[in-house]
Design a protein around this motif. Structure first.
Motif, short mmCIF file in Angstrom:
data_model
loop_
_atom_site.label_atom_id
_atom_site.label_comp_id
_atom_site.label_asym_id
_atom_site.label_seq_id
_atom_site.Cartn_x
_atom_site.Cartn_y
_atom_site.Cartn_z
N SER A 190 28.15 -4.82 -14.47
CA SER A 190 26.78 -5.33 -14.55
C SER A 190 25.89 -4.73 -13.47
O SER A 190 24.74 -4.36 -13.72
CB SER A 190 26.78 -6.86 -14.43
N SER A 191 26.42 -4.64 -12.24
CA SER A 191 25.60 -4.12 -11.13
C SER A 191 25.31 -2.63 -11.33
O SER A 191 24.21 -2.17 -11.02
CB SER A 191 26.31 -4.35 -9.80
N ILE A 192 26.27 -1.89 -11.86
CA ILE A 192 26.05 -0.45 -12.10
C ILE A 192 25.03 -0.26 -13.21
O ILE A 192 24.14 0.59 -13.12
CB ILE A 192 27.38 0.23 -12.45
N LEU A 239 21.34 1.60 -12.90
CA LEU A 239 20.93 2.73 -13.74
C LEU A 239 19.78 2.36 -14.68
O LEU A 239 19.24 3.23 -15.38
CB LEU A 239 22.12 3.23 -14.57
N GLY A 240 19.41 1.08 -14.71
CA GLY A 240 18.30 0.65 -15.55
C GLY A 240 18.65 0.56 -17.03
O GLY A 240 17.78 0.75 -17.88
N VAL A 241 19.91 0.28 -17.32
CA VAL A 241 20.34 0.14 -18.71
C VAL A 241 21.12 -1.16 -18.87
O VAL A 241 21.45 -1.82 -17.89
CB VAL A 241 21.23 1.33 -19.16
N SER A 242 21.42 -1.51 -20.11
CA SER A 242 22.21 -2.71 -20.37
C SER A 242 23.70 -2.40 -20.31
O SER A 242 24.11 -1.23 -20.32
CB SER A 242 21.87 -3.27 -21.76
N ARG A 243 24.52 -3.45 -20.24
CA ARG A 243 25.97 -3.27 -20.28
C ARG A 243 26.38 -2.59 -21.59
O ARG A 243 27.26 -1.72 -21.60
CB ARG A 243 26.68 -4.63 -20.17
#
Length: 215
Positions: free
Chosen positions: A179-181, A185-189
């Protein structure tokens, strides 16, 4: 029954009932002026919608179309009260013609129960088809030119190749959550899983192992 193509300018409708249709786009607008104009034109029954022509179903319009019978005439205060676009307008009037029903627009003084009114709508239809063909042709030419230049078509990827590599390196760190990554990166899981699909199969442990081996 569809009329013969040699009779395209023949009057359609007339002699039956005049049925009115009015529409306003918002609840704050008033239908009174439109309804008064339709009554003055001799409409025996009036249907009205208080909804946007673009974003909502026009239930009363559908009721009006269902109510109409051959030789009746649908009357509207102006063309923009009936169609979402010129193509929508042409489709509706064309459907009326096939049923032997006329159409009148008070503001534009158009009346398909007369040859002159039919001629105007044929010009509208021809222009709409011409514009559509120009748009299609221009789109095809633009795509061909872009491909010739080696340009990528379609939506750009959510993650660039460098970002995917960076994501893999961060995921190899057990202390970094998915989730934090994804947030970094400004994207969803879901997007992260899409570009690093091995995560769905428990591949994170393999990424950690690979990172430890490379040390």
């Amino acid at each position: 029954m569809e009329r013969d193509s040699t009779d395209l300018l023949a009057p359609v409708g007339g002699g039956g009932a005049l049925i009115g249709y009015a529409r306003v786009s918002t609840k704050g607008q008033n239908l009174d002026r439109q309804i008064a104009a339709l009554r003055a034109a001799g409409c025996q029954r009036i249907f009205s919608d208080k909804k946007s022509g673009k974003n909502a179903e026009r239930e009363e319009l559908q009721k009006a179309l269902d109510y109409l019978r051959p030789n009746d005439t649908l009357v509207v205060p102006s063309l923009d009260r009936l169609g979402r676009s010129i193509q929508d307008l042409i489709n509706i009037v064309g459907g009326l013609r096939r049923e032997g029903i006329g159409f009148r627009s008070l503001h534009e003084a158009l009346d398909t129960t007369t040859p002159g009114g039919r001629l105007v709508f044929h010009v509208f239809a021809a222009l709409a088809e011409f514009i559509r063909e120009l748009i299609v042709q221009g789109t095809h030419e633009g795509i061909a030119a872009a491909r010739a230049r080696g340009q990528r078509l379609g939506r750009p990827p959510a993650l660039a190749e460098e970002q995917i590599i960076h994501a893999r390196s961060m995921l190899a760190n057990p202390g970094a959550s998915i989730s934090s990554i994804a947030k970094l990166l400004g994207v969803s899981r879901t997007t992260l899983y899409k570009y690093v699909p091995e995560l769905r199969a428990g591949g994170r442990a393999e990424l950690v192992s690979e990172s430890e081996v490379s040390r």
